[in-house]
Design a protein around this motif. Structure first.
Motif, PDB file in Angstrom:
ATOM      1  N   ARG A  20     -15.698  -6.235  11.527  1.00 12.31           N
ATOM      2  CA  ARG A  20     -14.562  -5.172  11.301  1.00 12.31           C
ATOM      3  C   ARG A  20     -13.414  -5.373  12.100  1.00 12.31           C
ATOM      4  O   ARG A  20     -13.651  -5.443  13.078  1.00 12.31           O
ATOM      5  CB  ARG A  20     -15.051  -3.806  10.735  1.00 12.31           C
TER       6      ARG A  20
ATOM      7  N   ALA B 139       0.900  -1.243   0.150  1.00  8.85           N
ATOM      8  CA  ALA B 139       0.080  -0.123   0.190  1.00  8.85           C
ATOM      9  C   ALA B 139       0.957   1.311  -0.039  1.00  8.85           C
ATOM     10  O   ALA B 139       2.263   1.207  -0.016  1.00  8.85           O
ATOM     11  CB  ALA B 139      -1.013  -0.257   1.270  1.00  8.85           C
TER      12      ALA B 139
ATOM     13  N   LYS C 101      -6.296  -6.505   0.036  1.00 10.45           N
ATOM     14  CA  LYS C 101      -6.721  -5.263   0.059  1.00 10.45           C
ATOM     15  C   LYS C 101      -7.821  -4.707   1.072  1.00 10.45           C
ATOM     16  O   LYS C 101      -7.620  -3.792   1.542  1.00 10.45           O
ATOM     17  CB  LYS C 101      -7.110  -4.502  -1.438  1.00 10.45           C
ATOM     18  N   LEU C 102      -8.751  -5.534   0.947  1.00 10.65           N
ATOM     19  CA  LEU C 102      -9.756  -5.567   1.948  1.00 10.65           C
ATOM     20  C   LEU C 102      -9.540  -5.548   3.563  1.00 10.65           C
ATOM     21  O   LEU C 102      -9.659  -4.824   4.459  1.00 10.65           O
ATOM     22  CB  LEU C 102     -10.941  -6.338   1.736  1.00 10.65           C
TER      23      LEU C 102
ATOM     24  N   LYS D 172      -7.886  -2.568   4.881  1.00 13.88           N
ATOM     25  CA  LYS D 172      -8.755  -1.629   5.397  1.00 13.88           C
ATOM     26  C   LYS D 172      -9.233  -1.779   6.692  1.00 13.88           C
ATOM     27  O   LYS D 172     -10.228  -1.310   7.096  1.00 13.88           O
ATOM     28  CB  LYS D 172      -9.714  -1.290   4.325  1.00 13.88           C
TER      29      LYS D 172
ATOM     30  N   GLU E 228     -11.317  -4.762   6.661  1.00 14.09           N
ATOM     31  CA  GLU E 228     -12.522  -5.445   6.331  1.00 14.09           C
ATOM     32  C   GLU E 228     -12.273  -6.991   6.034  1.00 14.09           C
ATOM     33  O   GLU E 228     -11.358  -7.204   5.481  1.00 14.09           O
ATOM     34  CB  GLU E 228     -13.138  -4.794   5.055  1.00 14.09           C
TER      35      GLU E 228
ATOM     36  N   GLY F  30       0.273   4.401   4.682  1.00 13.80           N
ATOM     37  CA  GLY F  30      -0.999   3.396   5.045  1.00 13.80           C
ATOM     38  C   GLY F  30      -0.470   1.977   5.345  1.00 13.80           C
ATOM     39  O   GLY F  30       0.808   1.989   5.258  1.00 13.80           O
TER      40      GLY F  30
ATOM     41  N   ALA G  53      -7.735  -1.024  10.140  1.00 14.53           N
ATOM     42  CA  ALA G  53      -6.775  -1.092   9.252  1.00 14.53           C
ATOM     43  C   ALA G  53      -5.528  -1.480   9.585  1.00 14.53           C
ATOM     44  O   ALA G  53      -4.823  -1.176  10.916  1.00 14.53           O
ATOM     45  CB  ALA G  53      -6.734   0.204   8.597  1.00 14.53           C
TER      46      ALA G  53
END
Length: 269
Positions: A238, A2, A218-219, A222, A224, A6, A241
């Motif tokens: 959830r 990323a 990628k999820l 974040k 997720e 981040g 991140a």
């Protein structure tokens, strides 16, 4: 990976010494002593497997640190002497020997430690909590990140995910293999080991599967949990991140570096 500000998605394979990779992943004629340097230039992380079977010298960890790029990270397996026992509460001395064996010579390149359990080990809440209590939060000024890889269906219950979450320990998500899949986010990072590369696919996985794993990573970065991954409870919810560590393991092992590089390309786009 990323963006620099981040969470990072780090992708690699298990180990770097594998004879069939010579001439397929490693160029013909590359000196064995340069294989780690080469692999670290193509991948963003490697899971060290040798630490599962026996102790390594501090000088080895220091050497591995010096042979890899500044932003490279190693994960490693904790020793089997700590996890392959009937009473996990008695693992303290094995854990301490490992933590003090020189692993911090990796410095900022020290990633998560994977404590892998045998497929015969069943979930005993009290004893497993006793094990989690033995895992130190830091050593030599370095914060330690711990993950547990469980391989018995008895762990696929909400109580196990809640226990891991209480201690900030990640549950390793095993996928595309024979072991139970538990994708709950229980720590500030995610740890995945995907085991489905097959002979006949140039990149180990088909393009659709590679796209799918890149999207899942990628999820997870974040916070997720992908809806198509199994969890310990009905709703994994959830998380926060955080970094994602994904290793292409087992399967058609000769193709694992190619699969890892294809995933790196996809998550970098």
């Amino acid at each position: 990976m990323a963006g620099k500000s981040g969470p990072f998605i780090r992708i690699g394979v298990g180990g770097w010494t594998f004879e069939p990779w010579r001439g397929t992943f490693y160029p013909e004629g590359l000196a064995q002593k340069r294989e780690l340097e080469y692999a670290a230039g193509k991948l963003t992380s490697i899971e060290i497997n040798g630490t599962y079977y026996g102790s390594q010298k501090p000088e080895s960890f220091a050497k591995w640190h010096d042979e890899t790029p500044d932003d490279f990270v190693f994960a490693m397996k904790g020793p089997r002497f700590a996890t392959n026992r009937r009473v996990l509460a008695e693992a303290g001395s094995s854990i301490e020997r490992f933590i003090t064996s020189g692993i911090t010579e990796l410095k900022a390149k020290l990633g998560p430690i994977n404590w892998q359990f045998m497929a015969t080990k069943k979930f005993d809440p009290a004893d497993f909590e006793a094990f989690l209590k033995l895992l130190p939060e830091s050593h030599d000024g370095l914060k330690l990140r711990h993950a547990v890889e469980v391989r018995h269906d008895s762990f696929k219950v909400p109580e196990f995910a809640a226990l891991a979450r209480d201690y900030g320990v990640a549950i390793v998500t095993a996928a595309d293999g024979e072991f139970p899949q538990i994708a709950d986010l229980t720590a500030p990072f995610a740890y995945l080991r995907i085991m489905g590369t097959v002979e006949g696919e140039k990149l180990g996985y088909g393009r659709k599967a590679l796209d799918q794993w890149a999207a899942r990573a990628k999820l997870l970065a974040k916070g997720e949990v992908p809806g198509d991954l199994d969890s310990a409870g009905k709703k994994p919810g959830r998380g926060k991140a955080g970094d994602v560590f994904l290793y292409v393991i087992s399967g058609h092992k000769v193709a694992n570096p190619a699969a890892a590089m294809a995933l790196i390309e996809r998550v970098s786009g």
